[in-house]
Every structure is written in C-alpha cells, then in structure tokens.
Design an enzyme around this catalytic site. Sequence first.
Site, PDB file in Angstrom:
ATOM      1  N   ASP A   1      11.351 -39.000   8.357  1.00  0.00           N
ATOM      2  CA  ASP A   1       9.893 -38.950   8.404  1.00  0.00           C
ATOM      3  C   ASP A   1       9.362 -40.353   8.107  1.00  0.00           C
ATOM      4  O   ASP A   1       9.963 -41.086   7.321  1.00  0.00           O
ATOM      5  CB  ASP A   1       9.390 -37.944   7.365  1.00  0.00           C
ATOM      6  CG  ASP A   1       7.873 -37.881   7.331  1.00  0.00           C
ATOM      7  OD1 ASP A   1       7.278 -37.635   8.386  1.00  0.00           O
ATOM      8  OD2 ASP A   1       7.306 -38.102   6.247  1.00  0.00           O
TER       9      ASP A   1
ATOM     10  N   CYS B   1      43.842 -16.640 -11.686  1.00  0.00           N
ATOM     11  CA  CYS B   1      42.932 -15.931 -12.600  1.00  0.00           C
ATOM     12  C   CYS B   1      41.504 -15.944 -12.054  1.00  0.00           C
ATOM     13  O   CYS B   1      40.856 -14.897 -11.951  1.00  0.00           O
ATOM     14  CB  CYS B   1      42.955 -16.582 -13.987  1.00  0.00           C
ATOM     15  SG  CYS B   1      44.549 -16.579 -14.813  1.00  0.00           S
TER      16      CYS B   1
ATOM     17  N   CYS C   1      44.884 -20.306 -14.621  1.00  0.00           N
ATOM     18  CA  CYS C   1      45.190 -20.932 -13.334  1.00  0.00           C
ATOM     19  C   CYS C   1      44.257 -20.387 -12.255  1.00  0.00           C
ATOM     20  O   CYS C   1      43.415 -19.521 -12.517  1.00  0.00           O
ATOM     21  CB  CYS C   1      46.650 -20.697 -12.944  1.00  0.00           C
ATOM     22  SG  CYS C   1      47.013 -18.975 -12.555  1.00  0.00           S
TER      23      CYS C   1
ATOM     24  N   ASP D   1       9.248 -36.064   2.712  1.00  0.00           N
ATOM     25  CA  ASP D   1       8.662 -36.001   1.374  1.00  0.00           C
ATOM     26  C   ASP D   1       7.425 -35.131   1.288  1.00  0.00           C
ATOM     27  O   ASP D   1       6.842 -34.984   0.216  1.00  0.00           O
ATOM     28  CB  ASP D   1       8.297 -37.409   0.883  1.00  0.00           C
ATOM     29  CG  ASP D   1       7.059 -37.964   1.592  1.00  0.00           C
ATOM     30  OD1 ASP D   1       6.852 -37.631   2.779  1.00  0.00           O
ATOM     31  OD2 ASP D   1       6.310 -38.722   0.958  1.00  0.00           O
TER      32      ASP D   1
ATOM     33  N   CYS E   1       0.846  -1.195   0.000  1.00  0.00           N
ATOM     34  CA  CYS E   1       0.000   0.000   0.000  1.00  0.00           C
ATOM     35  C   CYS E   1       0.880   1.243   0.000  1.00  0.00           C
ATOM     36  O   CYS E   1       2.112   1.162   0.090  1.00  0.00           O
ATOM     37  CB  CYS E   1      -0.923   0.013   1.214  1.00  0.00           C
ATOM     38  SG  CYS E   1      -0.028   0.069   2.778  1.00  0.00           S
TER      39      CYS E   1
ATOM     40  N   CYS F   1       3.553   1.787   2.629  1.00  0.00           N
ATOM     41  CA  CYS F   1       4.849   1.101   2.448  1.00  0.00           C
ATOM     42  C   CYS F   1       5.827   1.979   1.681  1.00  0.00           C
ATOM     43  O   CYS F   1       6.968   2.198   2.103  1.00  0.00           O
ATOM     44  CB  CYS F   1       4.643  -0.209   1.701  1.00  0.00           C
ATOM     45  SG  CYS F   1       3.587  -1.398   2.543  1.00  0.00           S
TER      46      CYS F   1
ATOM     47  N   ASP G   1       7.011 -31.317   5.905  1.00  0.00           N
ATOM     48  CA  ASP G   1       8.425 -31.566   6.229  1.00  0.00           C
ATOM     49  C   ASP G   1       9.314 -30.384   5.852  1.00  0.00           C
ATOM     50  O   ASP G   1      10.481 -30.337   6.259  1.00  0.00           O
ATOM     51  CB  ASP G   1       8.934 -32.810   5.475  1.00  0.00           C
ATOM     52  CG  ASP G   1       8.212 -34.083   5.907  1.00  0.00           C
ATOM     53  OD1 ASP G   1       7.927 -34.204   7.110  1.00  0.00           O
ATOM     54  OD2 ASP G   1       7.950 -34.928   5.047  1.00  0.00           O
TER      55      ASP G   1
END
Length: 800
Positions: free
Chosen positions: A496, A87, A84, A695, A17, A20, A699
């Site tokens: 789980d 770099c 190398c 899963d 709004c 903010c 979780d």
Amino acid sequence: MTVKERELSLAITGMTCAACSTRIEKVLNKIDGVDANVNLALENAKVHIHDDQVTTEEIVTRIRKLGYDVQEEKQEFDIRGMTCAACSTRIEKMLNKMPGVDKATINLATESGTVEFLSGVVTAQDIVERVKKLGYEAIPKNENQSQEDYKEKEYKQKRTKFIVSAVIALPFIYMMIGHAGILPVPGFVENKWFQLILATFVEFYIGGPFFVGAYRALANKSANMDVLVALGTASAYFYSLYGVIRSLVQPGYKPEFYFETSVLIITLILLGKLFEARAKGRTTVAIKSLLNLQAKEATLIKDGEQVKIPVENVQVGDVLLVRPGEKIPVDGSIIEGKSTVDESMITGESLPVSKQVGDEVIGATLNKNGTLTMKAEKVGKDTALAGIVKIVKEAQGSKAPIQRLADVISGIFVPIVVGIAILTFIVWIAFVTPGNLPHALDAAIAVLVIACPCSLGLATPTSIMVGTGKGAESGILYKGGEYLETTHYLNAILLDKTGTITKGKPEVTDFINLGEDSDEALLAKIVAAEESSEHPLAQAIVEYGKEKGVLSVSVSEFEAIPGHGIFAKVDDVPLYIGTRKLMSRENISMDDHEQTMSKLEQDGKTAMLVAYNGQLQGIIAVADTVKETSKQAISDLKALGLDVYMITGDNKRTAEAIARLVGIDHVFAEVLPEEKASKVKELQAQGMKVGMVGDGINDAPALAAADIGMAVGSGTDVAIETADVTLIGGGLEHVVKAIDLSGKTMKNIRQNLFWALFYNSIGVPIAALGLLAPWVAGAAMAFSSVSVVTNALRLKRVKI
C-alpha cells in the site's frame, strides 16, 4: 440395548429475533433422537440427545449452516510429565477426539497446550481429567502462576538425582576402565552384591519415573520414550539379576553382569535431560526480556502532588510525570513538555523519536532528555507491550505445518523400534551368535535406547520459539508458527502506498483557485468539509487551513465516498472534493484544467478537484513524503527474488511518479478499497504466493486475502488484528527482515529435522549390527536432543 443420553448447553450468537430461535429449534428437532429448546433471551440452546447416533459436531454444524455460531472458549494449560514427542502427540490426538473440542495443540518444547472448545459441551476441568487419565497433568494457566517456579524446582530435583546417579556410576566406570587393562580393579567393585545394591537403587529410585511413565503409556495403549528406556535398562538389570540368583543356586556358574549398562544409560539420559532443560529455558528468554522492560513504578500527579505508585496501580485517565532517563510506565499521550524517546525495545528502531504535546507514547520505552507530563490511556493487559507478549506467547505455543511430519513419525516410531529391537534380538541369538544371550541382549538394548524420538519432537517447536522471540526483539510479530513458515515462500509483495511506502503525513503543496470566490473563502469551505474526514489527505488540508487562519463555515451534511472523495453541504450548497471519477459522476466539466492536473501528478502529488454548486472551483494538491528506508527496502525485496507491486487509490500519474522514485515496476492505481482484495486474488490466480503490506482500515480485506498479511504497527487496530505479521517499526525494512528471518528459521528447522531423522536412521542399524555398546547408545540419545535445541538457539545470533 441401553439408550445413551446426554445434554448439551450451547451458547449461540447471531440470533436477532424470535424467528431465529424458532428456526434453529425446528431444524434441530428434525434430527432423530434430538430434543432441542432454544432460548432467544438467554442466547442458549438446551439440546437433549437420546442416542449415540448424533455427534456434537453434527449439532454445531447444523447451527452454523443456518448462519449462526456457537460460542467457543480458549484455554491454555501447563502440561507436566511429557518426556518425548510421542507424549505430546498422544495427548493432542486424544484431546482432539473429545466431543466439543474444536482444536487442541500440545507443545513439547514449552510444555504447554492450547485447547479451543465449545462452552456447555466440555469444560476446562473435563480436559484436565482427560489428560490425567493419559498419565499426565494439565493445569489451567489462569489457575497456576508459578510454572517457572515449578520448572526450576523440577530442574533442581533432576540435578540432585543426576549427581547421586553419577556418583554411583563412578565405580562402574572405573571397572570398565580396569577391564581395558588401564587400571587395577579392586575386588569389591566386581562384587555381585555391591553392584546389585547400587544398580537397584539407580534402576528403581533414580530411574523410577521412566517406569511410571512407561506404565501409564502402555495402560493407555501407547508407547513413548519411557517405554524404550524402561525396556532397555530393565533388560540389562534383570538379566544381571538372573545371573546373581543362578550363581546362588548353581555353584560354579560364572555369570556375566550388565548392571553398569542400566546405571550408565539412566545417568547419561538424566544428564542429557538437564542440558536440554537449561537450553529450552534459554528459548523463552525473549518473553522474559519483554516482561522485564516494563517500568516498576510511576509518578502520579494528584492534587498538585507527586506520588510514587506501582505501575500495576495506574488507572486510565491518571496524569503521570516522566523525568529524563525514566521509562514511560504505560501507553498514553503527552499533555505537557517535549523530549526524545528511545522506542528501540518495542519497535527495533535505533534512533530516538521526537515527542511533543499530543503525541502518543508507548509504555516501557525510555524518555531521554526532557520532562514529560502524560495522560494514561492504556494500562495492564491493554498496553502495547502486553499485546506483544501475548502475541509472542501464542506464536511460540503454535505449530508450523512442517511439524506434521514429525508428529506423524513420532506417533508410530516407538512401536516400530520395539519391533526392530525384538527382531534384532532374535536374529542375534538364533543366527549371528547362536545361543549367546548377552550379545543378543546388548544389540537389542542399544536399539531401544538410541531410538528415543526426543530430538524429533523438539526439532520444530524450539526453532519456532527462538525465531518468534528473535522477531519480537526486532519489531516483527508473527501471530503463529504457520505464518512464520509461510512468509519465506512469498514471491510477490503488494505494498500500500500511503503510510507504508510513504510517511502517511502528507502536506498541501499547491492551492489553485479557479472560481470567483477569494482564496480565503474557498479554502474555508474546503477545510470545513474536510474536518469531518479521517483520511490523511483531509487532515493535511485541515492543517493547511489552520496555518492560513481561515474562518469557520457551517457544514450541514457530510459523506465519505470511498475511493472517490467526499461530499458535503457548506452553507446548504453541495461541495465535492475528490478524483476525476467523482467529477465525472457528478457531470462536472474539468477538461480545461487537465494539463494542470497532469503536471501536478507527474511531480508525484495527489491533486484533488474542488466543485461547488455544480462548478469546478479549484484544485488542491497534496504530497506525501516517501519514507527514508523505502527505496533501499524495495531494492532488498527484489534481491530476495520477490516481484514488488504498489497499490493505491491515487491516480495513475501520481502513483507512477512515486513508483519511479522508489524503484517499483508494477503499479495498481485508482484502486477502490473494496478492490484491493481482488487484486491480491488476481496475483494468486497467476500462481503467486502473495504478501500484502498495509496500515489502514481499507487494507484489512486485502490483508486477510493475502497468503501473508503484514500490518505496519503505526497503522490501525483493525489492520493489525487482520494481519498475520505485525511490523511494529512501521518501515518497509521490517518486511525484508520478516521474510529473511522466516527463511533462516525454516532452514534451521530443516537442519533439526534432518539430523533427528538421520540420527535415528543411522543409529538404529548400527546398534542392530552390534557395533554400539548400550551405554554409548544412551549417551548418543541423550545428547541428540541437546544438539537440536543448541542448533535452534543459533537463531538468536543471526543477523536480519
């Protein structure tokens, strides 16, 4: 004094709004030298800074402290011209100093970089220009699709230069053998003009890139491998050239030539770089193999006809025909037919999986023995295979924490070596062999050449690349090098129960009617309420109801009560299905049936109480079958020295019954979803490194809180997105493999770092003592990188 001015255009997220935008603007304008204008509609802030006292980071920090965020972009680049570790370290350091750059990671092994930066503060072109000023080339990945072609072209150019250089080096090698008294040396080979012409060609044409790279590095006040090679070979060449010139102006002067030193060093370094490039190419074979898995064509069914189309042209919603022996073109679901599908190339599981109408299929997997008609649901970059490739690419381009050591050393290594070489020269010419310039020069050149830090820079990223690729082939996706490293430090694993230890497809085993309604009437009410729930137990009850042929009942309200059960209004009467806690909360008596509940739970079943209209009406028990691999996997985890815990929302008796079945000693039962993360933190507070395996959506907080979160690939997108490691196969044996592979990869990295550091630590003193001819030092340096990459490639053959 001139006042410096600059303007930022920041994309701000989180504003809801006018209050903010006003708040942000007010706070920013309180900063001295700042004039800010925040636009809510455009979600944008124009920030004009009048002096150099305020940094971009300070502006962004102020905005974030207010609870908003500043949008960032992430761009991948191909980085060309690195030779190398010095770099890559230099580029990374300079990019991270750029205003607006949040994080830059440069990978020497992949010759690529990833930069996260603030939109409106810095652009991809700014990054390209900054890298260019450092003497390298950065090409945004989305603008360059031919990196492989470029690398192949570059390899062929290097190979041609090496062949030419090797042919030119042959007379010098013959001369060295002749000086050892083995072969006669033709006069023309020792002719100073012959040697000068050949050496000049090799030094400045074949070895030209070393001088260009050295100039760019020194111009940017840094030093890399090119500096060491250029200094070493130029010292030998120009000392020899000095001898040629002096012999012309001072008749009778007998010069010593070291043209062979510069020629052989450049030739051997080129040979090492060729081997290194080929070996590095083999580290990306996992990505290439994954990309090659995809089907090239699909059979589209349109208006009753079958049409072959390129897989790139498949659209979401298309109906496709997949014959036996064909690859499934994209992700989707079966609408007709049944077959078995070999998913080993994606999941790592060797046994084919039975598929029928309604089942999901994954693109690039192989249809074995039945004709399937499927509906395309995910195509292009949204397919599972594309997601896997993306994760593996990002992981291979990331850095493990252990690489910080190599980066720090590489950043200061070259200047230290130059200092040691100068000191070596002074000691030799002043004290060891006073006035003997050739001997002093030999020792200094050997120090410069043998100390190139190439192997140090390749030690970690090559192992990370091979390790993540090996994991992808086995159905294990690490989302970054830091997770690959951290996984092997775990000493506690939290599993789980549903869908992780068990199959996650429970079935109703007992239905006990305790009320006056008929079994059919009570079951119809239960099924009607559970149809609105997505929980696996609810789905099992609905399936059971369908098998019994129950009739539909009206449901007017529904509410899932996490960790407790559900509430619904069936025929406008309150119905509760769930745990003892739920019944206690609703003041529903259940004491008379406690023994029945306990008996079901001791058998490893999840028993749910059913209350209707304020009275206990029934008990419905569901059992979830343990996965075939769970018990052995848990035993293997214990053998690795991990403490194994099970966490579940089930009651204690059921949880302990499952735990006994699979050999788990520690159980957290009756844990609400929001409490899972706190259990992780409890173990961490005891000093444990905790891995969480789950899963489901519930979780996700625990996966995020754990030191390493592992999501099984059969789980939800939220869980997989939150996790640090994705186990595509879904079985706990993949957890064992993930930890084992992490340990073996870290062992490989430590071996690489040890040999890289040991090699330089031993090689430099030996060279300084004059015990190493410069060309031998060049050969040793060239092959040190090859040995590191070759050792990393051993990971491809390890068993997990």
